[in-house]
Design a protein around this motif. Structure first.
Motif, PDB file in Angstrom:
ATOM      1  N   LEU A  28       1.014  -1.416  -0.137  1.00 45.52           N
ATOM      2  CA  LEU A  28       0.418   0.429  -0.465  1.00 45.52           C
ATOM      3  C   LEU A  28       0.900   1.176   0.127  1.00 45.52           C
ATOM      4  CD1 LEU A  28      -2.669  -1.289   2.644  1.00 45.52           C
ATOM      5  CD2 LEU A  28      -3.200  -0.414  -0.433  1.00 45.52           C
ATOM      6  N   GLY A  29       1.781   1.355  -0.107  1.00 42.34           N
ATOM      7  CA  GLY A  29       2.963   2.545   0.209  1.00 42.34           C
ATOM      8  C   GLY A  29       3.300   2.138   1.107  1.00 42.34           C
ATOM      9  N   LEU A  30       3.820   1.832   2.154  1.00 41.32           N
ATOM     10  CA  LEU A  30       3.311   2.427   3.628  1.00 41.32           C
ATOM     11  C   LEU A  30       4.776   1.351   3.803  1.00 41.32           C
ATOM     12  CD1 LEU A  30      -0.404   2.012   5.042  1.00 41.32           C
ATOM     13  CD2 LEU A  30       1.014   4.298   4.338  1.00 41.32           C
ATOM     14  N   GLY A  31       4.831   2.348   5.112  1.00 39.45           N
ATOM     15  CA  GLY A  31       6.453   1.505   6.052  1.00 39.45           C
ATOM     16  C   GLY A  31       5.314   0.920   7.304  1.00 39.45           C
ATOM     17  N   LEU A  32       5.899  -0.167   7.720  1.00 39.07           N
ATOM     18  CA  LEU A  32       5.701  -0.755   8.526  1.00 39.07           C
ATOM     19  C   LEU A  32       5.248   0.477  10.338  1.00 39.07           C
ATOM     20  CD1 LEU A  32       4.641  -3.261  10.306  1.00 39.07           C
ATOM     21  CD2 LEU A  32       7.080  -3.634  10.849  1.00 39.07           C
ATOM     22  N   GLY A  33       6.655   1.136  10.463  1.00 40.44           N
ATOM     23  CA  GLY A  33       6.094   1.504  11.606  1.00 40.44           C
ATOM     24  C   GLY A  33       5.314   3.515  10.577  1.00 40.44           C
ATOM     25  N   ASP A  34       4.884   3.709   9.707  1.00 41.23           N
ATOM     26  CA  ASP A  34       3.681   4.329   9.525  1.00 41.23           C
ATOM     27  C   ASP A  34       2.277   2.902   9.574  1.00 41.23           C
ATOM     28  OD1 ASP A  34       5.330   6.108   7.970  1.00 41.23           O
ATOM     29  OD2 ASP A  34       5.053   5.048   6.207  1.00 41.23           O
TER      30      ASP A  34
END
Length: 146
Positions: free
Chosen positions: A103-109
């Motif tokens: 989805l274009g997110l990092g795990l932190g996001d």
């Protein structure tokens, strides 16, 4: 030589047996009911898997992508991703990172958004002024790091 043990199972009833009125013990006086105003609110803590699943689903729908597209990009099965989004499965960090990356997110996001949702939902039940950084709240100082 083997010893023969009878195959007997102890049966535990799912419901208690109904007592017959003739064998029922003397009734105790009923406790006075507590008024709804005096009763503490019963707030169910949101589950982490529900929060993360909501964030994944919301992001996928905002991007107008199908479950199949995201599952293929993340290289996880579509039924499993659906279960994760609905909060039915407790996904591993690898699966969450793959779904977030698709989805274009990092795990932190992903985790930060889920934590924001947790704070929003729990502060609604702890009072108007409660929230992150407010002394005395249950989640004061809570921090999630990826």
């Amino acid at each position: 030589m083997t010893s023969h043990v009878p195959n007997e199972a102890r049966v535990i009833p799912l419901r208690p047996r109904a007592e017959r009125p003739a064998t029922r013990p003397a009734a105790r006086p009923a406790a006075s009911p507590v008024s709804p105003e005096r009763r503490p609110p019963t707030v169910r803590e949101p589950l982490w898997r529900d929060l993360v699943g909501d964030v994944l689903r919301r992001e996928r729908l905002e991007q107008e992508r199908t479950l199949k597209e995201v599952a293929e990009a993340a290289r996880i099965s579509m039924p499993y991703l659906s279960e994760v989004e609905r909060g039915r499965k407790e996904a591993s960090s690898e699966v969450l990172a793959a779904a977030a990356g698709a989805l274009g997110l990092g795990l932190g996001d992903l985790l930060a958004r889920a934590q924001g949702e947790l704070v929003r939902l729990t502060s609604r039940h702890t009072g108007a002024g409660a929230g992150r950084g407010t002394p005395g709240t249950r989640f004061d100082g809570m921090c999630l790091a990826a």
